[in-house]
Design an enzyme around this catalytic site. Structure first.
Site, PDB file in Angstrom:
ATOM      1  N   GLU A 250      -6.716  -2.768   1.677  1.00  0.00           N
ATOM      2  CA  GLU A 250      -7.675  -3.659   1.009  1.00  0.00           C
ATOM      3  C   GLU A 250      -8.900  -3.958   1.862  1.00  0.00           C
ATOM      4  OE1 GLU A 250      -7.926  -4.736  -1.937  1.00  0.00           O
ATOM      5  OE2 GLU A 250      -5.966  -4.956  -2.906  1.00  0.00           O
TER       6      GLU A 250
ATOM      7  N   LYS B 144      -8.660 -11.307   6.914  1.00  0.00           N
ATOM      8  CA  LYS B 144      -7.847 -10.768   8.020  1.00  0.00           C
ATOM      9  C   LYS B 144      -7.702  -9.251   7.913  1.00  0.00           C
ATOM     10  CE  LYS B 144      -3.902  -9.965   5.577  1.00  0.00           C
ATOM     11  NZ  LYS B 144      -2.988  -8.816   5.622  1.00  0.00           N
TER      12      LYS B 144
END
Length: 447
Positions: free
Chosen positions: A396, A306
């Site tokens: 990330e 995601k």
């Protein structure tokens, strides 16, 4: 309208009534009757003098308020049933109070989410020791002297039972649970450095989301391998949760997953509160698929992918491509995540749950998302190096993008949107060129 369709037909449609108002028969009506085709059913032939329609009935009084009261009654009964189920479930599932038996929790990492979770756990029990293991001595001093994280939450006061230290031995000694909040790309080296102080039975609850770039490992693989203990107890925690909103005690829901169902339940009891709901993926999977196996892979891979999709959503926003484009891109990205996750063994129910769709919606559509912010700035024309150097937190998705594409190739899954993000990050494609190429892909059946 729907209620009306269920009512009996009006009396003027009842051709068998004997009490009616008579209408004179004209020569014109008789002529029409004679010329009707013989194939028509008798029920639609013109009425004779003995079968003429009756007058329209008077509308019933009070029918609309009655139906409104009935609807409210149905809603009230449904809500009361839900509350009775809740009380019954709690009485049948009483378990030992994990929080009461827990004396010390250690949090590895002093970023925004690690700090928020440290504050949350500490507020659950005033005499619980919550130790934060940090690298930065300035943040350590800020936590101990001023009860705040001067870098991430300078205006939020931390509970008095949150203690910061840079000494791994002190932090880990006697800990009952460990919350791992170190970014994925730095976790392996960090854990190897503290492995000698980690008890082999210490449960790790991982808050980190992502894939290790060179090895494609998830945290459930990194932690036991770095600690050289394949049986190190592990729980994955994921779901739509911004650290700032946790600090502000706003209602939040997350999910835990572990191969050890008892450990997942223990983590649930440790973390759940009046403003933080914790579901177990095993319970959700059992409701949907009658499978009691906890979906660690699904929770972790959805949480990692995601972040890459959020960068794509940010690029669409930064390029001002509109709401249609945003909806289409996120829908396509969700499909790509589902394709890869299920190939890796994840359950589809997990991908549509909190750690999948829930986290995707939060990360793709809300400005607090670090990964979305990177995408917005890329779409606006900024260079990636300039963006990253100006941020004080780790996005990330930037590191994960390349690992995702390597996984897609390994499992032979086509992922156009996420591949485009990886190419943009590698400076091999501009956002504008990526949009043109994606729009020119073959028109295929949706899957």
């Amino acid at each position: 309208m729907a209620a009306a369709l269920l009512e009996p037909p009006p009396t003027f449609l009842n051709f068998n009534r004997h009490h009616h108002t008579s209408f004179p028969r004209t020569s014109h009506s008789l002529k029409l009757q004679k010329n009707l085709p013989s194939c028509l059913p008798a029920s639609i032939t013109p009425q004779t003098q003995e079968q003429e329609p009756a007058a329209l009935p008077e509308p019933e009084t009070g029918s609309v308020p009655d139906r409104s009261r009935d609807r409210r009654r149905v809603v009230k009964v449904a809500w009361e049933k839900l509350l009775r189920w809740s009380r019954s479930w709690r009485s049948r599932n009483q378990t030992p109070d994990v929080l009461q038996r827990t004396n010390k929790v250690v949090v590895l990492g002093g970023g925004s989410f690690g700090t928020a979770m440290a504050a949350h756990v500490a507020s659950r029990k005033p005499d619980l020791q919550v130790h934060m293991l940090l690298r930065d001595p300035l943040i350590c001093q800020s936590v101990n002297d001023h009860h705040c994280n001067c870098k991430y939450f300078p205006k939020h006061v931390l509970p008095n039972n949150v203690i910061a230290t840079t000494d791994a031995k002190t932090a880990l000694f006697g800990a009952d649970y460990c919350l791992h909040a170190v970014p994925v790309q730095f976790s392996s080296l960090f854990l190897e450095g503290i492995a000698e102080y980690v008890d082999p039975g210490l449960p790790f609850i991982s808050l980190s989301k992502g894939l290790e770039l060179n090895t494609l490992r998830m945290m459930s693989q990194i932690i036991p391998q770095a600690l050289k203990n394949p049986r190190q107890p592990f729980v994955a925690l994921s779901g739509p949760s911004f650290a700032l909103e946790l600090m502000n005690k706003l209602p939040t829901a997350m999910v835990v997953a572990s191969k050890d169902k008892r450990l997942a339940n223990s983590a649930q009891q440790l973390l759940a509160s009046s403003h933080l709901r914790i579901s177990t993926s095993s319970a959700y999977a059992q409701l949907v698929t009658s499978d009691s196996c906890s979906d660690v892979t699904g929770v972790e891979i959805a949480g990692a992918l995601k972040n890459v999709l959020a960068i794509a959503a940010g690029i669409v926003e930064g390029m001002n491509l509109g709401n249609n484009s945003m909806a289409a891109l996120v829908a396509q990205g969700c499909s790509e995540i589902r394709w890869l996750a299920t190939k890796m063994g994840a359950k589809p129910a997990t991908i549509t749950g909190l750690s999948g769709t829930g986290d995707i919606m939060l990360t793709c559509f809300v400005n607090l998302s670090r990964n979305r912010t990177v995408g917005v700035r890329l779409g606006s024309g900024e260079k990636l190096d300039d963006i990253l150097s100006s941020m004080n937190q780790v996005a990330e998705g930037v590191s994960t993008a390349g690992a995702v594409i390597a996984l897609a190739q390994k499992y032979k899954v086509k992922m156009p949107v996420l591949t485009a993000v990886a190419r943009i990050i590698d400076n091999e494609l501009t956002p504008k060129k990526a949009v043109l190429e994606l729009m020119n892909l073959p028109q295929v059946e949706e899957v």
